[in-house]
Enzyme design. Structure first.
Site, PDB file in Angstrom:
ATOM      1  N   GLY A  22      16.757  23.848 155.787  1.00 17.33           N
ATOM      2  CA  GLY A  22      16.492  22.682 154.959  1.00 17.33           C
ATOM      3  C   GLY A  22      15.166  22.816 154.258  1.00 17.33           C
TER       4      GLY A  22
ATOM      5  CG  ASP B 249      15.798  12.321 155.014  1.00 18.79           C
ATOM      6  OD1 ASP B 249      16.437  11.857 154.046  1.00 18.79           O
ATOM      7  OD2 ASP B 249      15.590  13.539 155.167  1.00 18.79           O
TER       8      ASP B 249
END
Length: 416
Positions: free
Chosen positions: A65, A182
């Protein structure tokens, strides 16, 4: 666990060595105090050599990521682990904040629906976080990958409820509130039994409960999931931004597709807007069937869709807290009709920056002990109904007995 490995017996290889830079030398005393505090809370500090041994020289990549690469491995006792090695290419202040945010927040938690922290590694060469291994990976691959093994509708509802419980724990049950910032399908991991666990706390923040909003400046989260107040500045940033993100995740669970499919500007296929339009027409069931949901799962999917519409209300105050979301998803309450969401998208000119008027009496700090009448009504159970009947009968008997006694006494007085 860590003591079984002799560091001198292995040769450490730091992943992406070409990107290594001396970024961890800033404010060393502060960082060391932070790490010592972590160790006192039973988070194990591993050496770089130990992690190299645990991961077999970082040979198995599980995913990657914006903040780092995740490798698979196992402890000497056979327990599988996931090791997230943070990128050294990040600006040093951002990398330090990300590391501290992740280990400090998840290190404070213990919940079945939150990923478990085993420990960390930190030195001038590398920074890594060691988690429990989640056999089935992240939720996104089951929602968006047609080749992935499907999950039935009942299990999807269980995943939604479990995820909601994990977020509710962060908001209401920790000693200090934790805002994740998130929430999205790729940050929901699934164990061997497809039980969900919220992960990736790199943007998370610990807040005092008496603070009604986060004074931090700047955008947080992932576009498409982040609450509109981050861009419009029309509301303060509160923990309700996680509720909005969870609502967006719910839409994708219901549709088993990404919320946005971008073609031309005129033909943007945005699933949340479609859900609202079908809800207004009372045709949610038809729409849900067209997205591959089995007929016996329609009611559960409709419930998730309506809860999602509540979660994405423009006003943070209008969004239910996560403990209310859990009750609404579990089905033991009657969900009230939600107002129209996304007004900020349909407004023009000055109206875009004017927050919609919300007349409810809810508080942004509402908890499980508060009133949730804006979002749902409690169902009367059979036991409650029987109790009410017994109370009513008892009251009526007392009233009848009182009347009979009064009548008898009156006759006695008259006869005398």
């Amino acid at each position: 666990m860590a003591a079984t490995v002799q560091p001198e017996q292995v040769v450490a290889r730091v992943p992406s060595a070409s990107n290594v830079s001396q970024v961890w030398d800033i404010d060393v005393p502060t960082m060391e105090r932070f790490l010592q505090d972590l160790e006192k809370k039973n988070a194990v500090r591993f050496t770089a050599q130990q992690l190299c041994s645990f991961t077999n020289n970082y040979s198995k990549v599980l995913g990657s990521g914006g903040f780092g690469v995740v490798y698979g491995g196992q402890f000497p006792n056979g327990v599988k682990i996931a090791v997230k090695v943070l990128k050294k290419s990040l600006p040093h202040e951002r990398a330090q904040r990300q590391f501290m945010a992740e280990v400090s927040t998840i290190g404070r938690t213990c919940h079945i629906n939150l990923v478990r922290l085993y420990g960390f590694s930190y030195d001038h060469l590398m920074s890594a976080i060691v988690y429990e291994y989640m056999e089935n990976g992240s939720l996104d691959k089951y929602l968006f990958n047609a080749d992935a093994h499907g999950i039935d509708g009942n299990k999807l509802l269980d995943i939604a409820i479990g995820t909601a419980k994990g977020i509710a724990y962060l908001h209401e049950e920790c000693q200090q509130r934790i805002i994740h910032y998130d929430i999205k399908p790729s940050n929901v991991l699934l164990d061997a039994n497809f039980n969900p666990k919220v992960a990736d706390f790199g943007l998370a923040k610990i807040c005092n409960r008496e603070n009604t909003h986060d004074s931090s400046i700047g955008y947080k989260g992932t576009p498409g999931y982040s609450a509109p107040e981050f861009l419009l500045n029309n509301y303060p940033i509160t923990y309700k931004c996680d509720v909005y993100s969870f609502g967006m995740l719910l839409f994708e669970i219901v549709g088993r597709r990404r919320n946005a499919r971008v073609g031309s500007i005129d033909s943007l296929d945005w699933f949340p807007k479609l859900v609202w339009e079908e809800y207004e027409k009372d045709e949610l069931a038809t729409m849900i069937l067209s997205h591959g949901i089995e007929e016996n799962d329609i009611e559960r999917a409709k419930r998730m869709a309506v809860v999602a519409l509540w979660c994405v209300q423009d006003s943070p105050e209008a969004r239910p807290p996560m403990n209310a979301v859990v009750k609404m998803l579990e089905g033991g309450v009657e969900i009230m009709p939600p107002p129209k969401p996304f007004l900020y998208l349909f407004s023009v000119g000055i109206n875009l920056l004017n927050p919609p008027i919300y007349t409810g009496n809810s508080s942004d700090n509402s908890t499980g002990n508060g009133t949730h009448s804006n979002w749902y009504k409690e169902h009367s159970t059979r036991i409650m109904d029987e109790y009410k009947i017994q109370v009513a009968s008892s009251s009526q008997e007392k009233e009848d007995h009182g009347s009979s006694y009064a009548e008898e006494k009156s006759r006695s007085v008259d006869s005398s």
